[in-house]
Design an enzyme around this catalytic site. Structure first.
Site, PDB file in Angstrom:
ATOM      1  N   HIS A 177      10.527   2.541  10.186  1.00 45.79           N
ATOM      2  CA  HIS A 177      10.600   4.001  10.259  1.00 45.79           C
ATOM      3  C   HIS A 177      11.004   4.573   8.896  1.00 45.79           C
ATOM      4  O   HIS A 177      10.155   4.997   8.111  1.00 45.79           O
ATOM      5  CB  HIS A 177      11.587   4.392  11.363  1.00 45.79           C
ATOM      6  CG  HIS A 177      11.542   5.818  11.791  1.00 45.79           C
ATOM      7  ND1 HIS A 177      10.705   6.751  11.226  1.00 45.79           N
ATOM      8  CD2 HIS A 177      12.246   6.493  12.745  1.00 45.79           C
ATOM      9  CE1 HIS A 177      10.894   7.915  11.817  1.00 45.79           C
ATOM     10  NE2 HIS A 177      11.825   7.786  12.736  1.00 45.79           N
ATOM     11  N   HIS A 237      -1.218   4.652   6.951  1.00 45.15           N
ATOM     12  CA  HIS A 237      -0.361   5.408   7.863  1.00 45.15           C
ATOM     13  C   HIS A 237      -0.906   5.297   9.272  1.00 45.15           C
ATOM     14  O   HIS A 237      -2.119   5.281   9.473  1.00 45.15           O
ATOM     15  CB  HIS A 237      -0.299   6.883   7.449  1.00 45.15           C
ATOM     16  CG  HIS A 237       0.864   7.612   8.056  1.00 45.15           C
ATOM     17  ND1 HIS A 237       0.824   8.147   9.315  1.00 45.15           N
ATOM     18  CD2 HIS A 237       2.109   7.859   7.572  1.00 45.15           C
ATOM     19  CE1 HIS A 237       1.993   8.706   9.576  1.00 45.15           C
ATOM     20  NE2 HIS A 237       2.792   8.548   8.548  1.00 45.15           N
ATOM     21  N   ASP A 252       5.663   8.046   1.089  1.00 43.61           N
ATOM     22  CA  ASP A 252       6.738   7.171   0.631  1.00 43.61           C
ATOM     23  C   ASP A 252       6.416   6.457  -0.670  1.00 43.61           C
ATOM     24  O   ASP A 252       7.326   6.021  -1.375  1.00 43.61           O
ATOM     25  CB  ASP A 252       7.073   6.152   1.724  1.00 43.61           C
ATOM     26  CG  ASP A 252       7.816   6.824   2.863  1.00 43.61           C
ATOM     27  OD1 ASP A 252       8.611   7.720   2.566  1.00 43.61           O
ATOM     28  OD2 ASP A 252       7.589   6.469   4.025  1.00 43.61           O
TER      29      ASP A 252
HETATM   30  N1  CMC Z   1      -1.814  -2.866   2.594  1.00 40.84           N
HETATM   31  C1  CMC Z   1      -2.861  -3.661   2.832  1.00 40.84           C
HETATM   32  N2  CMC Z   1      -3.631  -3.621   3.930  1.00 40.84           N
HETATM   33  C2  CMC Z   1      -3.290  -2.735   4.861  1.00 40.84           C
HETATM   34  C3  CMC Z   1      -2.202  -1.851   4.702  1.00 40.84           C
HETATM   35  C4  CMC Z   1      -1.453  -1.944   3.518  1.00 40.84           C
HETATM   36  N3  CMC Z   1      -0.411  -1.147   3.294  1.00 40.84           N
HETATM   37  N4  CMC Z   1      -2.095  -1.054   5.789  1.00 40.84           N
HETATM   38  C5  CMC Z   1      -3.078  -1.419   6.610  1.00 40.84           C
HETATM   39  N5  CMC Z   1      -3.816  -2.436   6.047  1.00 40.84           N
HETATM   40  C6  CMC Z   1      -5.015  -3.054   6.583  1.00 40.84           C
HETATM   41  C7  CMC Z   1      -4.711  -3.948   7.790  1.00 40.84           C
HETATM   42  O1  CMC Z   1      -4.445  -5.270   7.379  1.00 40.84           O
HETATM   43  C8  CMC Z   1      -5.983  -3.804   8.568  1.00 40.84           C
HETATM   44  O2  CMC Z   1      -6.958  -4.605   7.951  1.00 40.84           O
HETATM   45  P1  CMC Z   1      -8.145  -5.322   8.854  1.00 40.84           P
HETATM   46  O3  CMC Z   1      -8.918  -4.185   9.478  1.00 40.84           O
HETATM   47  O4  CMC Z   1      -8.920  -6.134   7.870  1.00 40.84           O
HETATM   48  O5  CMC Z   1      -7.410  -6.142   9.876  1.00 40.84           O
HETATM   49  C9  CMC Z   1      -6.410  -2.354   8.356  1.00 40.84           C
HETATM   50  O6  CMC Z   1      -5.835  -2.008   7.087  1.00 40.84           O
HETATM   51  C10 CMC Z   1      -5.903  -1.400   9.434  1.00 40.84           C
HETATM   52  O7  CMC Z   1      -4.508  -1.545   9.486  1.00 40.84           O
HETATM   53  P2  CMC Z   1      -3.606  -1.320  10.780  1.00 40.84           P
HETATM   54  O8  CMC Z   1      -2.504  -2.349  10.730  1.00 40.84           O
HETATM   55  O9  CMC Z   1      -4.443  -1.223  11.994  1.00 40.84           O
HETATM   56  O10 CMC Z   1      -2.980   0.105  10.501  1.00 40.84           O
HETATM   57  P3  CMC Z   1      -1.783   0.717  11.312  1.00 40.84           P
HETATM   58  O11 CMC Z   1      -2.137   2.116  11.579  1.00 40.84           O
HETATM   59  O12 CMC Z   1      -1.412  -0.116  12.461  1.00 40.84           O
HETATM   60  O13 CMC Z   1      -0.577   0.600  10.267  1.00 40.84           O
HETATM   61  C11 CMC Z   1       1.080   1.168   8.716  1.00 40.84           C
HETATM   62  C12 CMC Z   1      -0.044   1.687   9.611  1.00 40.84           C
HETATM   63  C13 CMC Z   1       1.782   2.353   8.054  1.00 40.84           C
HETATM   64  C14 CMC Z   1       2.134   0.396   9.577  1.00 40.84           C
HETATM   65  C15 CMC Z   1       0.492   0.218   7.673  1.00 40.84           C
HETATM   66  O14 CMC Z   1      -0.512   0.886   6.953  1.00 40.84           O
HETATM   67  C16 CMC Z   1       1.548  -0.336   6.734  1.00 40.84           C
HETATM   68  O15 CMC Z   1       2.233  -1.315   7.079  1.00 40.84           O
HETATM   69  N6  CMC Z   1       1.684   0.250   5.508  1.00 40.84           N
HETATM   70  C17 CMC Z   1       2.687  -0.187   4.562  1.00 40.84           C
HETATM   71  C18 CMC Z   1       4.053   0.308   4.951  1.00 40.84           C
HETATM   72  C19 CMC Z   1       4.227   1.795   4.677  1.00 40.84           C
HETATM   73  O16 CMC Z   1       3.923   2.278   3.597  1.00 40.84           O
HETATM   74  N7  CMC Z   1       4.738   2.494   5.671  1.00 40.84           N
HETATM   75  C20 CMC Z   1       5.061   3.939   5.524  1.00 40.84           C
HETATM   76  C21 CMC Z   1       4.265   4.795   6.424  1.00 40.84           C
HETATM   77  S1  CMC Z   1       4.564   6.519   6.045  1.00 40.84           S
HETATM   78  C22 CMC Z   1       6.139   6.823   6.681  1.00 40.84           C
HETATM   79  C23 CMC Z   1       6.201   7.764   7.843  1.00 40.84           C
HETATM   80  O17 CMC Z   1       5.436   8.748   7.912  1.00 40.84           O
HETATM   81  O18 CMC Z   1       7.070   7.557   8.711  1.00 40.84           O
END
Ligand code: CMC
Length: 429
Positions: free
Chosen positions: A266, A305, A363
């Protein structure tokens, strides 16, 4: 279409059921399943992926279009034209203030920013190396032991006074948590400064030297606060609502919100960005790091995100601020910030990120800005908490003021043991 409904049909011959569809002013309609409980069954939705837990008029997010509105106003317009305390007024009251209302609001917040002297003893009970979030959870919760005169949640005036106290005192608590950790003496708030200036003053001034607050840095911090002020029904806001639904006092509820925000999924992402930059070390190491990202050995922190799938509207604003701050501080050539900019450029041009719609989120830039201002990484989440306090208290107030408020009490799909009889200790194997 008027009176839309969704019909649920069973495949075992039971009568089908109709549920009304409730329209929102923006965003998806929702199916009102409250009457479903009468069937003797429950719905199952861990993580609330398909569940609206409440009705709210405060904040709207459209993740596909990259829109974020506070009380209907786009975040870009507020970040450009407003300041954090005006945004606080808007979130709490629903409308932008007149000049007179704004002056009174600012004055009232700044009048509440000191801490009861006895609260300072609380800090001394913590280890010096305690994480500032641990201190904040404890000290904000402890406010309920000091302000008995504003704890009647059914009295709108008490609710208002508590809101002022929280918005005013949380920055003082956060700054003191940092100073205690550093071994610095407590620094009192100062009159005549803006909310952001005052926080920088409380963080960095010493008894022998005043901190000269740069307007560019104060503006950057003000923007970070504005961009993090509210984000709809996220985990910590939902925690505040759930805690408050039992009638708990607002200080206890906000302490619960701070505890939830502390989690790395978070509030911890901007901290993770800085740790990642340290791990990569240099621009030369970026290609190898990117290979690892594509091989999924690690993530590029600060990218992607869950809700914003085209762009995070807060990131575009923060990017601009980031460049302003780096220029103001002459840090354009600082190795860490050059590395961050190199990462951003490569990622924005790389097919892996383009195909997956992975853009920098707020972030990525806020971590860089806070670090450039001289704020240590351990204070990133406390600053998020102080910015979000107004969002939490606005949601709490909205919920308590609703005559239909009910205690939040989810049910479960039980998959544990069937009924069984107690076995005496000597007979157990
Ligand atoms: N770096 C590399 N690959 C990524 C990343 C990343 N930061 N984020 C997603 N992917 C890839 C993921 O591996 C997947 O690839 P594939 O389709 O080949 O399996 C694809 O992109 C879709 O990802 P997802 O996991 O389905 O995306 P999600 O919506 O579940 O995850 C997230 C969102 C924020 C948890 C993730 O993007 C992440 O872990 N980012 C890094 C951490 C971060 O910066 N978090 C802050 C979010 S903003 C704060 C807030 O508003 O509260």
């Amino acid at each position: 279409m008027e009176n839309r409904k969704v019909t649920l049909t069973y495949n075992d011959g039971k009568d089908s059921l109709d549920f009304p569809v409730l329209p929102g002013t923006l965003g998806p309609d929702v199916v009102d399943i409250r009457s479903f409980a009468k069937t003797g069954m429950f719905t199952f939705d861990p993580g609330f992926l398909a569940t609206s837990a409440c009705e709210s008029k405060i904040t709207f997010i459209d993740g596909d279009l990259g829109q974020l509105y506070y009380r209907g106003y786009p975040i870009e317009q507020l970040a450009e034209n407003s300041d954090y305390l005006e945004v606080c007024y808007l979130l709490l009251n629903g409308e932008l203030p007149t000049a007179e209302q704004k002056a009174k609001f600012d004055y009232t917040v700044m009048r509440h920013n000191m801490l009861h002297d006895q609260i300072l003893s609380f800090f001394k009970g913590f280890r010096r190396d305690a994480h500032p979030m641990a201190v904040m959870v404890g000290v904000v919760g402890a406010l309920s032991a000091f302000y008995h005169d504003s704890l009647d949640i059914n009295d709108p005036h008490h609710r208002e006074v508590s809101a002022f106290r929280l918005i005013a005192k949380v920055p003082t608590i956060a700054a003191q948590a940092y100073r205690y950790n550093k071994g610095l003496p407590f620094s009192y708030p100062k009159k005549g400064l803006t909310y952001a200036e005052n926080f920088l003053h409380m963080m960095f001034s010493t008894p022998v030297e005043d901190y000269k607050v740069s307007p560019v840095l104060a503006r950057a911090l003000d923007r970070i606060l504005t961009l993090h002020a509210d984000h709809e029904q996220n985990a910590s806001t939902s925690t505040v609502r759930l805690a408050g639904s039992s009638g708990a006092n607002p200080f206890a509820c906000i302490a619960a919100g701070i505890a939830c925000l502390w989690g790395p999924s978070h509030g911890g992402a901007n901290e993770a960005v800085l740790k990642m930059l340290d791990e990569i070390g240099s621009v030369e190491a970026v290609p190898a790091f990117m290979e690892g990202v594509k091989a999924k050995t690690h993530k590029l922190m600060g990218f992607g995100h869950r809700v914003y799938k085209n762009m995070d509207p807060r990131a575009a604003i923060m990017r601009e601020t980031c460049h302003e701050v780096l220029t103001e501080l002459g840090l354009e050539n600082d190795p860490k910030f050059k590395l961050a900019m190199a990462l951003e450029k490569i990622a924005l041009e790389d097919q892996y990120f383009i195909e997956r719609k992975l853009y920098p989120n707020v972030d990525f830039y806020s971590g860089i800005v806070l670090s450039a201002i001289g704020i240590p990484v351990s204070m990133f989440t406390p600053i998020f908490a102080l910015a979000r306090t107004v969002g939490w208290i606005s949601h709490w107030t909205e919920m308590i003021a609703d005559p239909g408020m009910k205690i939040g009490r989810p049910r479960q799909l039980y998959t544990g043991a069937q009924r069984r009889d107690y076995i005496a200790l000597e007979k157990r194997k």
